[in-house]
Design an enzyme around this catalytic site. Sequence first.
Site, PDB file in Angstrom:
ATOM      1  N   GLU A 150       0.660  -0.965   0.008  1.00 57.00           N
ATOM      2  CA  GLU A 150      -0.089  -0.162  -0.290  1.00 57.00           C
ATOM      3  C   GLU A 150       0.503   0.956   0.035  1.00 57.00           C
ATOM      4  OE1 GLU A 150      -0.377  -2.366   1.872  1.00 57.00           O
ATOM      5  OE2 GLU A 150      -2.421  -2.375   2.208  1.00 57.00           O
ATOM      6  N   LYS A 187      19.278  -8.153  17.645  1.00 54.86           N
ATOM      7  CA  LYS A 187      19.661  -7.985  16.305  1.00 54.86           C
ATOM      8  C   LYS A 187      19.375  -7.245  15.756  1.00 54.86           C
ATOM      9  CE  LYS A 187      20.411 -12.111  16.351  1.00 54.86           C
ATOM     10  NZ  LYS A 187      21.861 -13.185  15.921  1.00 54.86           N
ATOM     11  N   CYS A 382     -19.248  13.545  26.449  1.00 52.56           N
ATOM     12  CA  CYS A 382     -20.100  13.378  24.808  1.00 52.56           C
ATOM     13  C   CYS A 382     -21.128  12.141  25.345  1.00 52.56           C
ATOM     14  CB  CYS A 382     -18.962  12.517  24.158  1.00 52.56           C
ATOM     15  SG  CYS A 382     -19.699  13.825  22.308  1.00 52.56           S
ATOM     16  N   HIS A 508     -15.735  17.440  23.181  1.00 48.99           N
ATOM     17  CA  HIS A 508     -14.712  16.622  23.462  1.00 48.99           C
ATOM     18  C   HIS A 508     -12.957  17.529  23.531  1.00 48.99           C
ATOM     19  CE1 HIS A 508     -15.702  12.762  22.195  1.00 48.99           C
ATOM     20  NE2 HIS A 508     -16.769  13.162  21.707  1.00 48.99           N
ATOM     21  N   GLU A 510     -10.865  16.729  25.036  1.00 43.03           N
ATOM     22  CA  GLU A 510      -9.200  15.726  25.073  1.00 43.03           C
ATOM     23  C   GLU A 510      -8.376  15.892  23.785  1.00 43.03           C
ATOM     24  OE1 GLU A 510     -12.455  14.381  24.922  1.00 43.03           O
ATOM     25  OE2 GLU A 510     -12.047  12.745  23.930  1.00 43.03           O
TER      26      GLU A 510
HETATM   27  N1  GLN Z   1     -22.828   8.046  20.304  1.00 46.10           N
HETATM   28  C1  GLN Z   1     -23.505   8.595  20.905  1.00 46.10           C
HETATM   29  C2  GLN Z   1     -23.761  10.048  20.168  1.00 46.10           C
HETATM   30  O1  GLN Z   1     -24.024  10.188  18.512  1.00 46.10           O
HETATM   31  C3  GLN Z   1     -22.530   9.407  21.720  1.00 46.10           C
HETATM   32  C4  GLN Z   1     -20.740  10.243  21.199  1.00 46.10           C
HETATM   33  C5  GLN Z   1     -19.212  10.266  21.093  1.00 46.10           C
HETATM   34  O2  GLN Z   1     -19.351  10.385  22.252  1.00 46.10           O
HETATM   35  N2  GLN Z   1     -18.600  10.532  20.761  1.00 46.10           N
HETATM   36  O3  GLN Z   1     -24.764  11.283  20.457  1.00 46.10           O
END
Ligand code: GLN
Length: 530
Positions: A150, A187, A382, A508, A510
């Site tokens: 690939e 190695k 989320c 999110h 993070e």
């Molecule tokens: N499954 C849930 C939604 O679509 C949460 C998505 C997530 O945690 N990223 O809203």
Amino acid sequence: MRKYIFVTGGVCSSLGKGIAASSLGSLLESRGLSVCMIKIDPYLNVDAGTMSPYQHGEVFVTDDGAETDLDLGNYARFTSSPLSAANSITTGQVYQEVIRKERKGDYLGKCVQVVPHITDEIKRRIYSLGEQDGIDVTIVEIGGTVGDIESIPFLEAVRQIIHERSRRNALSVHVSLIPTVTGGELKTKPTQHSVKTLREIGIQPDVLLCRIASEMEDGMKRKIANFTNIDYECVLSAHDVTTTIYEIPVVYRQQGLDKVVCDRLDLPCKKDSFSGWAEVAETWKNAEQTVEVAMVGKYTELGDSYKSIDESLVHGAIANGVRIKIRKIDSELLTTSEEAEKALEGVDGILIPGGFGERGINGMVEAARVAREKKIPYLGICLGMQVQVIEWARNVLGVLDANSSEFTPDGENNVIALLEEQVDVTQFGGTMRLGLSESKVLEGTLIHQAYGSGAVKERHRHRYEVNNAWREQFVNSGLIFSGFTPDGQLVESTEWPDHPWAVGVQFHPEFTSSPLKAGPLFRDFIAAIL
Ligand code: GLN
């Protein structure tokens, strides 16, 4: 002339090429250079969004809503490279574009081929980022292992770029493995062969990063240099570190990686502002206390499934001068309240991460109940926020079948429901609510305190939302909705009353946390634990 560095991997996958590329980026930035990071993935998917976290690890989301490979997360944590959809190139995207042009008639009369049409499209994508104003060095990481079918078109494009730009402006860095065989002997042969494979394609590596259990001895370095045609000072020991991945730039710097690269590419290498990275590594090393957080999710078997959350917890711990241990718990195993309580015994905090699909949901609800009732600090991300709302509905409002329409589409009490704009969506790729957007958060709430502002900008990746038909009932029963979309229409964050620290967010956090600047919610989550 703009400079390009190509990072390839040999012998096997999972050698930490992404961390190597990111560490190099951080070292060049500390030398005052501006860096652009690109990831190439040789698979046919157009993006990583439709791949299971089990298959490919976490899906990282950029500001502009691209669903990319998790290595972009490493780039974001180690460097300040601009990162958008264009920084993640896949075979799927390249072929899609070439075929689109062919159908349009752009190649009329020609036979469309891998060389030059596919390789030209790959080069066009790399150059279009690398030649942007303000970029000094572009680091391109080629996914997969040298020798894979690939990756051949990508390596051919790399060979052409090195030839077009000359080795003064384009450099090849190869990450390889020095394995240990029975009896403990190290190695070098697999590395010799992997460099040989790269040379057969027409690329002579300039720098070799050898992944090895403990620091490589000088004699071995000389031997490898001799057999691979690479200068001795360019063969580096990329040995395992015992602290965190943030020590890796320190290890490379001690061996002069930044100096070697700047010399070869004729780059000014004056400034040196490396201290931040050394401090991060030192803080972790010197920390006396360790906190333990339970992460209750459904993708716990694969280490990389929640990569950015794992790292953000480390950032939060470093910001508080402690270490962190993460107890990953498969939510599917928590089938009763007793099991949940037992599995969570002794943890200092509970985190429920994002996820899709019904499997394991009830176990997450049980874990949220334990956090609420036992007043354990809680962070819901989320799906983790949606679970917080479902748990409240079931155990405080007494609506026993409360759920999300993701799991019970015909259910009567779906307190989490589909966004209206999502109702008619039939395609899966790139169709969720994606990317950066602003939430307004209320003064006096934990989230406002964390961000120190009423406006919070974070990235989204979801389809479902708190069902507005239930909003009043929730508020009347005491659940705190602390953040909303600017039009007030959608709930963006939740908190529990009479609880030391519990925040659920629909976005999110993070994806924007880094070791040098921990995400505010991770920092405060750990602070609350302490
Ligand atoms: N499954 C849930 C939604 O679509 C949460 C998505 C997530 O945690 N990223 O809203």
